[in-house]
Design a protein around this motif. Structure first.
Motif, PDB file in Angstrom:
ATOM      1  N   TYR A 259       0.692  -1.245   0.130  1.00 19.07           N
ATOM      2  CA  TYR A 259      -0.132  -0.115  -0.003  1.00 19.07           C
ATOM      3  C   TYR A 259       0.870   1.320  -0.069  1.00 19.07           C
ATOM      4  O   TYR A 259       0.714   2.096  -0.865  1.00 19.07           O
ATOM      5  CB  TYR A 259      -1.025   0.083   1.338  1.00 19.07           C
ATOM      6  CG  TYR A 259      -1.577   1.163   1.369  1.00 19.07           C
ATOM      7  CD1 TYR A 259      -2.799   1.720   0.741  1.00 19.07           C
ATOM      8  CD2 TYR A 259      -1.275   2.169   2.515  1.00 19.07           C
ATOM      9  CE1 TYR A 259      -3.332   2.964   0.791  1.00 19.07           C
ATOM     10  CE2 TYR A 259      -1.741   3.522   2.729  1.00 19.07           C
ATOM     11  CZ  TYR A 259      -2.802   3.665   1.710  1.00 19.07           C
ATOM     12  OH  TYR A 259      -3.496   4.872   1.989  1.00 19.07           O
ATOM     13  N   LEU A 260       1.624   1.285   0.713  1.00 18.67           N
ATOM     14  CA  LEU A 260       2.860   2.490   1.054  1.00 18.67           C
ATOM     15  C   LEU A 260       3.600   2.861  -0.162  1.00 18.67           C
ATOM     16  O   LEU A 260       3.674   3.764  -0.638  1.00 18.67           O
ATOM     17  CB  LEU A 260       3.652   2.606   2.018  1.00 18.67           C
ATOM     18  CG  LEU A 260       2.841   2.579   3.568  1.00 18.67           C
ATOM     19  CD1 LEU A 260       3.835   2.389   4.757  1.00 18.67           C
ATOM     20  CD2 LEU A 260       2.351   3.696   3.637  1.00 18.67           C
ATOM     21  N   GLU A 261       3.996   1.709  -0.803  1.00 18.53           N
ATOM     22  CA  GLU A 261       4.770   1.720  -1.990  1.00 18.53           C
ATOM     23  C   GLU A 261       3.959   2.521  -3.216  1.00 18.53           C
ATOM     24  O   GLU A 261       4.493   3.292  -3.742  1.00 18.53           O
ATOM     25  CB  GLU A 261       5.209   0.388  -2.471  1.00 18.53           C
ATOM     26  CG  GLU A 261       6.072   0.231  -3.761  1.00 18.53           C
ATOM     27  CD  GLU A 261       7.932   0.576  -3.415  1.00 18.53           C
ATOM     28  OE1 GLU A 261       8.013   1.318  -2.346  1.00 18.53           O
ATOM     29  OE2 GLU A 261       8.332   0.552  -4.338  1.00 18.53           O
ATOM     30  N   ALA A 262       2.596   1.678  -3.354  1.00 12.92           N
ATOM     31  CA  ALA A 262       2.016   2.473  -4.171  1.00 12.92           C
ATOM     32  C   ALA A 262       1.407   3.977  -3.823  1.00 12.92           C
ATOM     33  O   ALA A 262       1.326   4.715  -4.991  1.00 12.92           O
ATOM     34  CB  ALA A 262       0.665   1.571  -4.420  1.00 12.92           C
ATOM     35  N   ALA A 263       1.164   4.432  -3.012  1.00 12.97           N
ATOM     36  CA  ALA A 263       0.637   5.524  -2.515  1.00 12.97           C
ATOM     37  C   ALA A 263       1.532   6.476  -2.403  1.00 12.97           C
ATOM     38  O   ALA A 263       1.626   7.709  -2.724  1.00 12.97           O
ATOM     39  CB  ALA A 263       0.009   5.419  -1.092  1.00 12.97           C
ATOM     40  N   PHE A 264       3.199   5.974  -2.002  1.00 12.85           N
ATOM     41  CA  PHE A 264       4.172   6.993  -1.925  1.00 12.85           C
ATOM     42  C   PHE A 264       5.361   6.134  -2.695  1.00 12.85           C
ATOM     43  O   PHE A 264       6.357   5.636  -2.115  1.00 12.85           O
ATOM     44  CB  PHE A 264       4.750   7.096  -0.595  1.00 12.85           C
ATOM     45  CG  PHE A 264       3.466   7.572   0.248  1.00 12.85           C
ATOM     46  CD1 PHE A 264       3.141   9.113   0.404  1.00 12.85           C
ATOM     47  CD2 PHE A 264       2.883   7.132   1.291  1.00 12.85           C
ATOM     48  CE1 PHE A 264       1.955   9.580   1.099  1.00 12.85           C
ATOM     49  CE2 PHE A 264       1.467   7.161   2.019  1.00 12.85           C
ATOM     50  CZ  PHE A 264       1.277   8.511   1.870  1.00 12.85           C
ATOM     51  N   PRO A 265       5.483   6.484  -3.985  1.00 14.59           N
ATOM     52  CA  PRO A 265       6.325   5.723  -4.967  1.00 14.59           C
ATOM     53  C   PRO A 265       7.813   5.958  -4.672  1.00 14.59           C
ATOM     54  O   PRO A 265       8.627   5.055  -4.733  1.00 14.59           O
ATOM     55  CB  PRO A 265       6.079   6.020  -6.323  1.00 14.59           C
ATOM     56  CG  PRO A 265       4.732   6.574  -6.246  1.00 14.59           C
ATOM     57  CD  PRO A 265       4.613   7.236  -4.760  1.00 14.59           C
ATOM     58  N   GLU A 266       8.040   7.126  -4.022  1.00 17.50           N
ATOM     59  CA  GLU A 266       9.524   7.510  -3.884  1.00 17.50           C
ATOM     60  C   GLU A 266       9.942   7.450  -2.449  1.00 17.50           C
ATOM     61  O   GLU A 266       9.147   8.020  -1.509  1.00 17.50           O
ATOM     62  CB  GLU A 266       9.630   8.908  -4.449  1.00 17.50           C
ATOM     63  CG  GLU A 266       9.685   9.003  -5.728  1.00 17.50           C
ATOM     64  CD  GLU A 266      10.599   8.207  -6.664  1.00 17.50           C
ATOM     65  OE1 GLU A 266      11.777   7.937  -6.180  1.00 17.50           O
ATOM     66  OE2 GLU A 266      10.164   7.577  -7.710  1.00 17.50           O
ATOM     67  N   PRO A 267      11.018   6.912  -1.837  1.00 19.25           N
ATOM     68  CA  PRO A 267      12.051   6.119  -2.989  1.00 19.25           C
ATOM     69  C   PRO A 267      11.561   4.902  -3.118  1.00 19.25           C
ATOM     70  O   PRO A 267      11.165   4.013  -2.264  1.00 19.25           O
ATOM     71  CB  PRO A 267      13.298   6.367  -2.170  1.00 19.25           C
ATOM     72  CG  PRO A 267      12.954   6.061  -0.697  1.00 19.25           C
ATOM     73  CD  PRO A 267      11.741   6.929  -0.734  1.00 19.25           C
ATOM     74  N   PRO A 268      11.596   4.302  -4.231  1.00 22.82           N
ATOM     75  CA  PRO A 268      10.977   2.760  -4.514  1.00 22.82           C
ATOM     76  C   PRO A 268      11.813   1.814  -3.470  1.00 22.82           C
ATOM     77  O   PRO A 268      12.955   1.896  -3.581  1.00 22.82           O
ATOM     78  CB  PRO A 268      11.481   2.506  -5.951  1.00 22.82           C
ATOM     79  CG  PRO A 268      12.580   3.430  -6.341  1.00 22.82           C
ATOM     80  CD  PRO A 268      12.522   4.611  -5.567  1.00 22.82           C
ATOM     81  N   LEU A 269      11.053   1.066  -2.977  1.00 28.42           N
ATOM     82  CA  LEU A 269      11.484  -0.087  -1.810  1.00 28.42           C
ATOM     83  C   LEU A 269      11.258  -1.439  -2.471  1.00 28.42           C
ATOM     84  O   LEU A 269      11.390  -2.405  -1.591  1.00 28.42           O
ATOM     85  CB  LEU A 269      11.244   0.224  -0.726  1.00 28.42           C
ATOM     86  CG  LEU A 269      11.722   1.582   0.285  1.00 28.42           C
ATOM     87  CD1 LEU A 269      11.123   1.836   1.484  1.00 28.42           C
ATOM     88  CD2 LEU A 269      13.254   1.450   0.328  1.00 28.42           C
ATOM     89  N   MET A 270      10.431  -1.421  -3.563  1.00 29.33           N
ATOM     90  CA  MET A 270       9.990  -2.717  -3.866  1.00 29.33           C
ATOM     91  C   MET A 270      10.168  -2.967  -5.369  1.00 29.33           C
ATOM     92  O   MET A 270       9.627  -3.926  -6.034  1.00 29.33           O
ATOM     93  CB  MET A 270       8.377  -2.932  -3.466  1.00 29.33           C
ATOM     94  CG  MET A 270       8.243  -2.763  -2.134  1.00 29.33           C
ATOM     95  SD  MET A 270       6.457  -3.058  -1.652  1.00 29.33           S
ATOM     96  CE  MET A 270       6.117  -4.970  -1.848  1.00 29.33           C
ATOM     97  N   GLY A 271      11.319  -2.289  -5.588  1.00 28.91           N
ATOM     98  CA  GLY A 271      11.812  -2.726  -7.123  1.00 28.91           C
ATOM     99  C   GLY A 271      11.128  -1.664  -8.100  1.00 28.91           C
ATOM    100  O   GLY A 271      10.072  -1.205  -7.949  1.00 28.91           O
ATOM    101  N   VAL A 272      11.856  -1.532  -9.124  1.00 31.73           N
ATOM    102  CA  VAL A 272      11.340  -0.477 -10.240  1.00 31.73           C
ATOM    103  C   VAL A 272      10.998  -1.561 -11.497  1.00 31.73           C
ATOM    104  O   VAL A 272       9.919  -1.556 -12.104  1.00 31.73           O
ATOM    105  CB  VAL A 272      12.191   0.540 -10.633  1.00 31.73           C
ATOM    106  CG1 VAL A 272      12.057   1.465 -11.832  1.00 31.73           C
ATOM    107  CG2 VAL A 272      12.566   1.419  -9.216  1.00 31.73           C
ATOM    108  N   THR A 273      12.290  -2.315 -12.029  1.00 36.23           N
ATOM    109  CA  THR A 273      12.058  -3.167 -13.246  1.00 36.23           C
ATOM    110  C   THR A 273      11.326  -4.284 -12.859  1.00 36.23           C
ATOM    111  O   THR A 273      11.292  -4.479 -11.559  1.00 36.23           O
ATOM    112  CB  THR A 273      13.444  -3.449 -13.880  1.00 36.23           C
ATOM    113  OG1 THR A 273      14.115  -4.308 -12.694  1.00 36.23           O
ATOM    114  CG2 THR A 273      14.445  -2.120 -14.163  1.00 36.23           C
ATOM    115  N   PRO A 274      10.757  -4.928 -13.968  1.00 35.19           N
ATOM    116  CA  PRO A 274      10.184  -6.369 -13.454  1.00 35.19           C
ATOM    117  C   PRO A 274      11.098  -7.212 -12.684  1.00 35.19           C
ATOM    118  O   PRO A 274      10.598  -7.978 -12.121  1.00 35.19           O
ATOM    119  CB  PRO A 274       9.806  -6.791 -14.914  1.00 35.19           C
ATOM    120  CG  PRO A 274       9.487  -5.541 -15.775  1.00 35.19           C
ATOM    121  CD  PRO A 274      10.546  -4.757 -15.244  1.00 35.19           C
ATOM    122  N   GLU A 275      12.434  -7.208 -13.261  1.00 40.05           N
ATOM    123  CA  GLU A 275      13.293  -8.235 -12.594  1.00 40.05           C
ATOM    124  C   GLU A 275      13.533  -7.906 -11.205  1.00 40.05           C
ATOM    125  O   GLU A 275      13.615  -8.783 -10.308  1.00 40.05           O
ATOM    126  CB  GLU A 275      14.623  -8.218 -13.142  1.00 40.05           C
ATOM    127  CG  GLU A 275      14.746  -8.795 -14.814  1.00 40.05           C
ATOM    128  CD  GLU A 275      14.028  -7.685 -15.776  1.00 40.05           C
ATOM    129  OE1 GLU A 275      13.953  -6.468 -15.415  1.00 40.05           O
ATOM    130  OE2 GLU A 275      13.735  -8.254 -16.975  1.00 40.05           O
TER     131      GLU A 275
END
Ligand SMILES: N[C@@H](CCC(=O)N[C@@H](CS)C(=O)NCC(=O)O)C(=O)O
Length: 209
Positions: free
Chosen positions: A72-88
């Motif tokens: 939820y937090l990653e989707a609501a507050f994308p920066e800084p990314p903590l769950m990856g950026v690229t699909p890999e």
């Protein structure tokens, strides 16, 4: 939002670190597991499963489980990314988070909860009482050793568990490696890659909270 935390327990610490790494200030209420507050009527009205952490969103949605809170937090507050950026990266974050949780956190909990006299009858968190099973503690010890082997092998090849970027997986791994002290287990001597990784995370302000 309201964050239900517990200053002494590892799973709430994971969410606390994630929130701090996002740079968020969220109203926090501490639930004392030592005093049994997680099983109080007031807290069970928030989370009937009686576990911490919990995040209640501004819309009143109740998110228990670290992974739910983090997603939820990653989707609501994308920066800084903590769950990856690229699909890999996204795949690797989830994979290493699961390895740290299931092969690190779980066996440490198996040892602690099946041996600690204060946890008699409370071998599993939540509203149901379960008796301790000493054999699970023995099995847990062997599994913790294997967890440290896996970490060392990975961190000899990669600066962070999920690759080039610090992530949720590192938070989970770090919290459980640190928590292993409760079963008198430390990073094995000679696991220098793991020790270096641990020290780098320990120096982050989020680790001091
Ligand atoms: N899978 C859950 C685990 C939550 C959990 O087990 N929390 C423990 C604290 S580390 C708890 O609430 N314990 C309550 C108890 O022992 O009764 C998550 O990741 O959020």
């Amino acid at each position: 939002m309201i964050f239900y935390d517990c200053s002494t327990a590892p799973n709430p610490r994971r969410a606390r670190m994630f929130i701090a790494e996002k740079g968020l200030g969220i109203e926090t209420r501490d639930i004392s597991i030592a005093k049994g507050e997680q099983l109080s009527q007031d807290f069970l009205a928030v989370n009937p499963r009686g576990t911490i952490p919990v995040l209640v969103t501004d819309d009143g949605i109740v998110l228990a489980e670290n992974l739910g809170i983090a997603a939820y937090l990653e989707a609501a507050f994308p920066e800084p990314p903590l769950m990856g950026v690229t699909p890999e990266e996204k795949g690797q974050v989830m994979m290493w988070n699961a390895i740290a949780e299931q092969q690190g956190g779980m066996p440490i909990a198996e040892v602690l909860r099946n041996t600690n006299p204060h946890m008699k009858g409370r071998a599993i968190p939540g509203p149901l009482d379960f008796e301790q099973i000493p054999e699970l503690a023995e099995r847990g010890r062997a599994r913790v050793g294997f967890f440290f082997d896996q970490l060392e092998e990975r961190l000899r090849d990669s600066p962070w568990l999920a690759g080039e970027r610090f992530s949720l997986a590192d938070i989970t791994g770090f919290v459980f490696v640190d928590f292993a002290r409760v079963i008198r287990t430390r990073i094995p001597e000679g696991n220098t890659a793991t020790q270096g990784w641990f020290d780098r995370i320990k120096a982050r302000p989020s680790a001091a909270l």
